[in-house]
Design a protein around this motif. Structure first.
Motif, PDB file in Angstrom:
ATOM      1  N   THR A 100      71.808 -31.017 -70.774  1.00 28.51           N
ATOM      2  CA  THR A 100      73.098 -31.184 -70.102  1.00 28.51           C
ATOM      3  C   THR A 100      73.453 -32.658 -69.972  1.00 28.51           C
ATOM      4  O   THR A 100      74.599 -33.065 -70.223  1.00 28.51           O
ATOM      5  CB  THR A 100      73.062 -30.533 -68.710  1.00 28.51           C
ATOM      6  OG1 THR A 100      72.694 -29.148 -68.845  1.00 28.51           O
ATOM      7  CG2 THR A 100      74.419 -30.618 -68.038  1.00 28.51           C
ATOM      8  N   LYS A 111      76.758 -34.391 -72.072  1.00 30.03           N
ATOM      9  CA  LYS A 111      77.942 -34.375 -71.211  1.00 30.03           C
ATOM     10  C   LYS A 111      79.039 -35.339 -71.673  1.00 30.03           C
ATOM     11  O   LYS A 111      80.213 -35.147 -71.327  1.00 30.03           O
ATOM     12  CB  LYS A 111      77.561 -34.671 -69.764  1.00 30.03           C
ATOM     13  CG  LYS A 111      77.102 -36.096 -69.490  1.00 30.03           C
ATOM     14  CD  LYS A 111      76.835 -36.286 -68.004  1.00 30.03           C
ATOM     15  CE  LYS A 111      76.479 -37.719 -67.676  1.00 30.03           C
ATOM     16  NZ  LYS A 111      76.277 -37.925 -66.232  1.00 30.03           N
ATOM     17  N   GLN A 162      73.200 -29.758 -61.593  1.00 33.20           N
ATOM     18  CA  GLN A 162      74.380 -29.778 -62.467  1.00 33.20           C
ATOM     19  C   GLN A 162      75.539 -30.502 -61.789  1.00 33.20           C
ATOM     20  O   GLN A 162      76.277 -31.260 -62.438  1.00 33.20           O
ATOM     21  CB  GLN A 162      74.791 -28.345 -62.824  1.00 33.20           C
ATOM     22  CG  GLN A 162      73.880 -27.676 -63.844  1.00 33.20           C
ATOM     23  CD  GLN A 162      74.259 -26.224 -64.091  1.00 33.20           C
ATOM     24  OE1 GLN A 162      74.828 -25.556 -63.228  1.00 33.20           O
ATOM     25  NE2 GLN A 162      73.946 -25.718 -65.271  1.00 33.20           N
ATOM     26  N   MET A 214      77.542 -33.773 -63.141  1.00 33.46           N
ATOM     27  CA  MET A 214      78.994 -33.748 -63.334  1.00 33.46           C
ATOM     28  C   MET A 214      79.721 -34.722 -62.414  1.00 33.46           C
ATOM     29  O   MET A 214      80.935 -34.908 -62.535  1.00 33.46           O
ATOM     30  CB  MET A 214      79.526 -32.325 -63.108  1.00 33.46           C
ATOM     31  CG  MET A 214      79.122 -31.337 -64.178  1.00 33.46           C
ATOM     32  SD  MET A 214      79.953 -29.717 -64.003  1.00 33.46           S
ATOM     33  CE  MET A 214      79.184 -29.082 -62.538  1.00 33.46           C
TER      34      MET A 214
END
Length: 571
Positions: free
Chosen positions: A271, A275, A437, A441
């Motif tokens: 991730t 990203k 997560q 983000m």
């Protein structure tokens, strides 16, 4: 009185109730019949959305089913390319929508719940609906709970905003919509309730409990009416294990804890790596990896049901289970880590089932009597993977209890969960994948305790309604203030702004003067936290509460009243 006049009077009465008494009741942090009734109403809509999603997915699955195919079949079948087709369809849906509404899934819902009272933009719903439908329909390794949670939350929160409910009640409606979505997806109402409290709300409040449980019941009943009273994993044969096998279970728990920590770490690394890549690159890469895995191991694709069927089949080969585990892990990390919309619980069930079956087969080489308990080990693996990776051990236990419809799993699953959870979270510092997560983000989710408490109460529950408001007239203001008898007195100045009048005494002079303090206003559906943030810089003053427009002032809240409420522990 004519019928028309009676109808007009009834409509006015209903309108007055919705604008006043109902909002007053919902602003309080207490259980009420009105709150439960609204939760049921919103849960019906959320359940209908989820049922439509499931029916469309069921229809798509009739064309994309691949479970019984092997390597040679996949090489010459158009279904082998489904993940690539799905990646392109997902990108097309994302390209048609606005960039501001591309965020979706459980982590995003958690962010909106914590910082925005669960208010989720309606514009994000079509993207979530169709992208998740394409992801699941084209055999990506993602779960159904992701769209269920997002769509359930959107359905309930948007309706709550349309009704102009207080913000504290919008949050409860959002949590209730999530419970309805999960229950309508899995026919597991108790697991839905526990999941909402353990993962989303992360605290227990009695006035949340009944709206959420009513919504979960509504979702489960809706699911049973359309699909029947089906327990997805009741085909897994669970045999009660003797107590002398529990030491082996404890060792298995350590292994499962290490595996869970490793999976979380790998998923978050991917991730983090992807990203900043363009969306189309991430989607096509996920589609390519999933296609490659699917050609070699078709059973590794899909939510997790294919892998579970292999794990509980008669005499599965150990080497095949190991290969399938590797393929399932790769397909899941590629899909979730690179941004394919969908949930994580389904794939975790598949990975956990394979791990549990492998543990049972390996252990049976030393202790042959364990071979009879492969089904139990499979369910335990599913429970532990969900509980550890999501930091939701109780939700995982209850979910598998309902999905298998077998209480025999409770004690051994609890026994294994403890060493697995401690291994992952103490030795490897594993955290909930959702919160990690959110960190990646850049989305916030932490709220100070004072603000968190104030968010649970609406302004109408505390505001002072005994105020006086007058138009600007310097000759009459002093007289009005003297006759107010302690009630707040506000004046509307020439520019239409509201100011608080105060009578100030001068210590060295026997005279008093009038002072005006500018006031800010908040709508009557706001929470006390918004008042707190306005008054905090000066730690004094008042705000006025208005209904519909700033001209319709309905109350006043002072810093002193707010502090008194905080000290009393009523927020």
């Amino acid at each position: 009185m004519t019928v028309r006049a009676k109808l007009i009077k009834l409509r006015q009465g209903i309108h007055s109730y919705l604008r006043g008494e109902l909002r007053d009741k919902l602003s309080e942090a207490r259980t009420s019949l009105q709150l439960c009734a609204l939760a049921l109403l919103f849960a019906i809509l959320a359940s209908l959305v989820i049922l439509l999603f499931r029916l469309l997915l069921q229809w798509a699955d009739s064309y994309t089913h691949i479970q019984e195919m092997d390597f040679s079949d996949m090489l010459h079948n158009w279904r082998a390319l489904l993940p690539l087709i799905g990646a392109l369809l997902i990108w097309m849906v994302a390209a048609l929508g606005s960039r501001r509404y591309r965020r979706m899934g459980i982590a995003y819902v958690l962010h909106r719940y914590k910082l925005h009272y669960g208010k989720i933009p309606l514009q994000s719903a079509p993207g979530q609906f169709f992208q998740a439908l394409f992801a699941l329909g084209t055999n990506f390794s993602v779960g159904r709970e992701g769209p269920a949670i997002h769509l359930g939350a959107v359905s309930a929160s948007v309706l709550a905003e349309k009704f102009r409910l207080p913000d504290n009640s919008v949050r409860i409606m959002c949590a209730s919509g999530i419970a309805a979505g999960i229950a309508a997806t899995f026919n597991a109402p108790l697991a839905a309730v526990i999941f909402v409290f353990e993962v989303i709300v992360r605290e227990y409040k009695i006035h949340y409990f009944f709206p959420i449980i009513i919504s979960a019941l509504c979702g489960a009943v809706s699911s049973q009416l359309v699909f029947g009273n089906v327990h997805e994993y009741d085909s897994i044969e669970v045999i009660r294990i003797p107590l002398d096998h529990y030491p082996v279970l404890a060792l298995g728990g350590i292994v499962l804890g290490v595996a869970s920590a490793g999976f979380n770490s790998a998923l978050l690394r991917v991730t983090q790596l992807g990203k900043h890549w363009p969306l189309v690159v991430r989607l096509l890469l996920a589609g390519t990896i999933t296609t490659a895995v699917g050609i070699a191991l078709p059973q590794a694709l899909g939510s997790g049901d294919f892998a579970i069927d292999v794990a509980i089949s008669d005499n599965p080969a150990l080497w095949f289970l190991l290969a399938l585990l590797a393929g399932k892990v790769i397909a899941t990390i590629a899909a979730i880590g690179l941004g394919i919309p969908g949930g994580l619980i389904g794939p975790l069930y598949g990975i956990g089932a394979l791990l549990g079956a492998i543990l049972a087969l390996v252990t049976s080489l030393m202790f042959p009597s364990i071979a009879a308990y492969v089904g139990l080990y499979t369910v335990i693996g599913m429970t532990v993977m969900m509980g550890v990776c999501l930091s939701a051990p109780l939700a995982a236990l209850v979910a598998l209890l309902e999905l298998t419809n077998d209480a025999a799993i409770i004690m051994p699953a609890m026994f294994v969960m403890v060493p697995a959870f401690l291994t992952a979270h103490q030795w490897f510092r594993t955290e909930s994948v959702f919160f990690r997560q959110l960190d990646l983000m850049g989305l916030g989710y932490k709220v100070p305790p004072v603000n968190q408490g104030l968010q649970k109460v609406g302004v109408r529950a505390l505001m002072d309604r005994r105020f006086v408001i007058v138009n600007n007239n310097d000759e009459l203001l002093l007289e009005v203030l003297k006759r107010a008898e302690g009630r707040p007195v506000m004046v509307r100045n020439a520019e239409g702004q509201i100011e608080m009048l105060r009578l100030e005494m001068h210590s060295f002079e026997d005279e008093t003067t009038l002072s005006r303090q500018p006031m800010e206003g908040v709508p009557d559906n706001a929470s006390l936290d918004q008042v707190y943030e306005l008054l905090l810089p000066k730690r004094s003053g008042e705000v006025y509460i208005y209904q519909d427009t700033p001209e319709q002032v309905v109350g006043v809240i002072s810093w002193g009243n707010l502090q008194q409420q905080i000290r009393a522990g009523e927020v």
